[in-house]
Design an enzyme around this catalytic site. Structure first.
Site, PDB file in Angstrom:
ATOM      1  N   ARG A  46      76.730   2.704  11.841  1.00 14.62           N
ATOM      2  CA  ARG A  46      76.061   2.669  10.651  1.00 14.62           C
ATOM      3  C   ARG A  46      77.301   2.203   9.810  1.00 14.62           C
ATOM      4  O   ARG A  46      77.183   1.404   8.663  1.00 14.62           O
ATOM      5  CB  ARG A  46      75.648   4.053   9.891  1.00 14.62           C
ATOM      6  N   TYR A  98      60.775 -10.573  -9.491  1.00 15.64           N
ATOM      7  CA  TYR A  98      60.112 -10.166  -8.318  1.00 15.64           C
ATOM      8  C   TYR A  98      59.445  -8.843  -8.342  1.00 15.64           C
ATOM      9  O   TYR A  98      59.990  -7.814  -8.904  1.00 15.64           O
ATOM     10  CB  TYR A  98      61.242 -10.235  -7.266  1.00 15.64           C
ATOM     11  N   ASP A 170      69.770 -12.273  -8.907  1.00 12.77           N
ATOM     12  CA  ASP A 170      68.821 -12.518  -7.361  1.00 12.77           C
ATOM     13  C   ASP A 170      68.936 -13.932  -7.057  1.00 12.77           C
ATOM     14  O   ASP A 170      68.225 -14.717  -7.982  1.00 12.77           O
ATOM     15  CB  ASP A 170      67.537 -11.778  -7.727  1.00 12.77           C
ATOM     16  N   LYS A 195      64.354 -14.645   3.139  1.00 12.91           N
ATOM     17  CA  LYS A 195      63.669 -15.917   2.849  1.00 12.91           C
ATOM     18  C   LYS A 195      64.502 -17.207   3.403  1.00 12.91           C
ATOM     19  O   LYS A 195      64.473 -17.302   4.580  1.00 12.91           O
ATOM     20  CB  LYS A 195      63.476 -15.863   1.281  1.00 12.91           C
TER      21      LYS A 195
HETATM   22  C1  LIG Z   1      61.365 -11.061  -1.012  1.00 19.43           C
HETATM   23  C2  LIG Z   1      62.216 -10.845  -2.255  1.00 19.43           C
HETATM   24  C3  LIG Z   1      63.018  -9.669  -2.559  1.00 19.43           C
HETATM   25  C4  LIG Z   1      62.843  -8.762  -1.565  1.00 19.43           C
HETATM   26  O1  LIG Z   1      63.591  -8.885  -0.354  1.00 19.43           O
HETATM   27  P1  LIG Z   1      62.969  -8.012   1.082  1.00 19.43           P
HETATM   28  O2  LIG Z   1      63.698  -8.851   1.931  1.00 19.43           O
HETATM   29  O3  LIG Z   1      61.570  -8.652   1.122  1.00 19.43           O
HETATM   30  O4  LIG Z   1      63.191  -6.617   0.800  1.00 19.43           O
HETATM   31  C5  LIG Z   1      63.848  -9.696  -3.662  1.00 19.43           C
HETATM   32  N1  LIG Z   1      63.962 -10.787  -4.579  1.00 19.43           N
HETATM   33  C6  LIG Z   1      63.000 -11.924  -4.330  1.00 19.43           C
HETATM   34  C7  LIG Z   1      63.389 -12.870  -5.516  1.00 19.43           C
HETATM   35  C8  LIG Z   1      62.476 -12.131  -3.348  1.00 19.43           C
HETATM   36  O5  LIG Z   1      61.827 -13.070  -3.083  1.00 19.43           O
END
Ligand SMILES: *Cc1c(COP(=O)(O)O)cnc(C)c1O
Length: 379
Positions: A46, A98, A170, A195
């Site tokens: 961990r 998001y 983000d 993504k």
């Molecule tokens: C998908 C997404 C998240 C969350 O990420 P996960 O990997 O699904 O937990 C946060 N911010 C944006 C802009 C996203 O597209």
């Protein structure tokens, strides 16, 4: 070192025990010690894992940051940033956020005594007037999801700097290939690695990058204490995905540009949201802070009923109807009922997210096939 070279080489060394050019998957939960407390830097998985270490160094390098940490999901990364806060702190957020981020802030952390406000960050004066003495964090998403607004990261960072407030960005939609928030003055970059960075729709993961040793120490402490860590197999898959990030992004952007223009000139399309258009309200900022304009496009039809939008989505054959984005294959989504269903309808409408809005994640297929698919679906 330039981006493509970093993607392939930053943090990556052939395995010292075998010479394997690919980082091995260290599928282990613990490490043998030669005497109590005598070990090779690894005690328990961990806390540390060599596959994860390499990935964290690589992602940090892509964001021009000193420290990278990976998490079991993007939300695991966002959760870690929220845990830097304490009761009484306030957070100013982008209003078109998001859905999952909105949910964790308002449905979980609000109950722990942290206050969140949501503002239109394309207006810097509104951001400045929302900052109080208690504001500990400004949370930026750009391009925004799904309205593709652009927030001026440098402008926000300057304002936050004057108020001694941290800025987290983000950077999921832009990826480190198109935009590097730390270079623009942000303190923290957050990614849903799920993504574009992983890029193949086969992993869920998150990451945080900073340049501050103090912040990183705390982030690592939370990572180890709360335990939202990714497994070594997933780290391997992401390392493999990153090797083509720049190549994929070039194609996502090229296909995106063609489709944005195709949709804009289509007689049945009312409006297209894509920051590359000269007449996009924040185009000049996009041009300044992004290398290209990405592969995410939203649009509304002239017929603004939800039925018309559903009909197009049903007819698409190459675009698959699914949540998520940033994979090699093209996806279509309906934010109001899918990714953004957790945001109250009135609040959605305030940021322009109507029931007829369609969101596209443009993949790297042949552009002629994608355009033909949209042509037959829109009619
Ligand atoms: C998908 C997404 C998240 C969350 O990420 P996960 O990997 O699904 O937990 C946060 N911010 C944006 C802009 C996203 O597209």
């Amino acid at each position: 070192m330039k981006f493509g070279t970093k993607a392939l080489h930053a943090g990556i060394i052939p395995d010292p025990s075998t010479g394997a050019i690919m980082t091995p998957i260290f599928q282990t939960s613990t490490y043998v010690q030669s005497a109590p407390g005598e070990h090779k830097g690894y005690e328990y998985a961990r806390t540390q894992n060599p596959t994860r270490d390499v990935l964290e160094k690589n992602i940090a390098a892509l964001e021009n940051g000193k420290f990278g940490r990976c998490f079991s999901s993007g939300m695991g990364a966002t959760d870690t940033i929220a845990k830097l806060l304490k009761p009484g702190d306030e957070v100013v957020c982008t209003n078109d956020l998001y859905g999952g981020t909105y949910r964790i802030f308002t449905k979980i952390y609000q109950d722990y005594g942290i206050k969140f406000s949501f503002v239109d960050m394309s207006d810097l004066r509104e951001v400045e007037s929302s900052i109080s003495d208690n504001t500990a964090l400004v949370w930026v998403e750009t391009p925004t999801n799904p309205m593709m607004s652009i927030v001026d990261i440098r402008g926000i960072s300057e304002i936050a700097g004057r108020h001694d407030t941290m800025v987290a960005v983000d950077n999921t939609f832009a990826t480190p290939y198109l935009q590097n928030p730390l270079d623009l003055g942000a303190d923290i970059v957050v990614h849903s690695v799920t993504k574009y960075i992983a890029g193949h729709s086969d992993v869920v993961m998150g990451a945080i990058v900073t340049n501050s040793e103090t912040l990183d120490e705390r982030i690592a402490f939370i990572q180890n204490s709360a335990g939202a860590i990714p497994g070594p197999n997933d780290c391997f898959l992401v390392l493999r995905g990153i090797k083509t990030l720049h190549v994929r992004m070039d194609r996502h952007c090229l296909n995106g540009e063609r489709i944005a223009h195709f949709l804009k000139s289509h007689p049945l399309v009312e409006r297209v949201f894509w920051p590359g258009f000269d007449d996009h309200p924040n185009h000049q900022i996009a041009k300044k802070q992004m290398k290209k304009y990405g592969g995410m496009i939203s649009f509304i039809l002239k017929d603004d009923s939800q039925e018309a939008a559903f009909d197009v989505m049903k007819k698409l054959k190459i675009f698959s109807l699914a949540e998520s984005l940033g994979g090699v294959e093209s996806l279509v989504g309906h934010p109001a009922s899918m990714t953004h269903a957790s945001i109250p309808r009135e609040q959605r409408l305030e940021s322009g997210l109507t029931d007829s809005l369609i969101r596209l994640s443009i993949g790297i297929e042949d552009i002629d096939d994608l355009i033909e698919d949209l042509e037959q679906a829109i009619g």
